[in-house]
Design an enzyme around this catalytic site. Structure first.
Site, PDB file in Angstrom:
ATOM      1  CG  ASP A  58      -1.727   1.252   1.406  1.00 25.32           C
ATOM      2  OD1 ASP A  58      -1.580   2.192   0.588  1.00 25.32           O
ATOM      3  OD2 ASP A  58      -2.521   1.313   2.364  1.00 25.32           O
ATOM      4  CG  ASN A  85       2.352   2.707 -12.828  1.00 26.49           C
ATOM      5  OD1 ASN A  85       2.030   3.409 -13.783  1.00 26.49           O
ATOM      6  ND2 ASN A  85       1.582   1.714 -12.393  1.00 26.49           N
ATOM      7  CE1 TYR A 154      -4.220  10.913 -12.353  1.00 28.39           C
ATOM      8  CE2 TYR A 154      -4.325  12.231 -14.367  1.00 28.39           C
ATOM      9  CZ  TYR A 154      -3.857  11.114 -13.674  1.00 28.39           C
ATOM     10  OH  TYR A 154      -3.022  10.229 -14.309  1.00 28.39           O
ATOM     11  CB  THR A 191      -5.261   1.423 -19.306  1.00 29.12           C
ATOM     12  OG1 THR A 191      -5.390   2.762 -18.789  1.00 29.12           O
ATOM     13  CG2 THR A 191      -3.879   1.258 -19.930  1.00 29.12           C
TER      14      THR A 191
END
Length: 260
Positions: A58, A85, A154, A191
């Site tokens: 985590d 990543n 984001y 993705t």
């Protein structure tokens, strides 16, 4: 082709998506790879398929990083490359932001990357458990360089990843750690996360449909297409290699020109 034989690497968020592609590309280049994720079943399958090891991690847990990297060093015999990543994107108009979503993106994208830098540098610096220097590659986003609707927070978190990268590179150099720190700015890749973003911005009324959202991205991209997992993975392998030995503290766009 870039040869990473004899190198060892850990990829966070390596169970699927870009992270899985990066783990596979590093392994194909000759590196021994640890796949780090909270998705134990998926991560274990990926690790086994590339002859690597799986580490439950985590990235928001400070002690988890310490034990996770120790397990990776033990399982791989060292650590030369760390790819930060793992990340999360939650789409929202600014007027509708949910504080819980904001905190989640800050914790995973910013805190998670910061802790990765902390423990990666500690592990790879001369007195660390690996102790041979190496390379850290953070995954930012083209969102850090453009104003795209629906992903304000984001974008802010990925801008923070860029700043963390540059500061870490400077500290590593000043203190003689021997660790290069760079980041990449991926463009939109179809993705699960990328497809979800297209759906989300359409649902918010920012585009007529998910296809229109994708078309809008392609229209802004001089290369005239979306990115692929391979495009992003190739950049990571390059930055991990000696071919990039004098590239440090940089942000490398892998976005087809979208963020120019």
């Amino acid at each position: 082709m870039t040869d990473l034989s004899g190198r060892t690497a850990l990829v966070t968020g390596g169970a699927q998506g870009l992270g899985e592609g990066m783990a596979r590309a590093l392994a194909a280049a000759g590196a021994k790879v640890a796949v780090a994720d909270v998705q134990d079943d998926l991560g274990t399958k990926v690790a086994e398929s590339i002859g690597g090891v799986f580490v439950h991690l985590d990235i928001t847990d400070d002690s988890g990083w310490e034990s996770g990297l120790a397990a990776a060093v033990d399982g791989l015999g060292g650590l030369d490359v760390l790819v930060n990543n793992a990340g999360v994107e939650i789409t929202s108009l600014i007027t509708e932001l949910d504080p819980a979503d904001v905190k989640k993106m800050l914790e995973i994208n910013v805190l998670g990357t910061a802790l990765g830098l902390k423990h990666g540098l500690r592990t790879m610096r001369p007195e660390g458990a690996a102790g041979k220097g190496g390379a850290i590659i953070n995954v930012s986003s083209v969102a850090a360089t453009i104003a795209f609707p629906g992903i304000s927070v984001y974008s802010a978190t990925k801008s923070a990843v860029d700043r963390l990268t540059r500061a870490a590179a400077m500290e590593s150099g000043k203190l003689g750690y021997g660790v290069r720190v760079n980041c990449i700015y991926p463009g939109l890749v179809p993705t699960e996360m990328g497809a979800g973003l297209a759906d989300d911005v359409a649902q918010l009324g920012l585009f007529e449909s998910p296809d229109a959202a994708v078309g809008g991205v392609v229209e802004l991209t001089p290369s005239g297409r979306l990115g692929t997992v391979e495009d992003m993975s190739d950049a990571v392998v390059f930055l991990a290699s000696d071919q990039a030995k004098f590239i440090n503290g940089a942000g490398v766009p892998v976005d087809g020109g979208m963020g120019m």
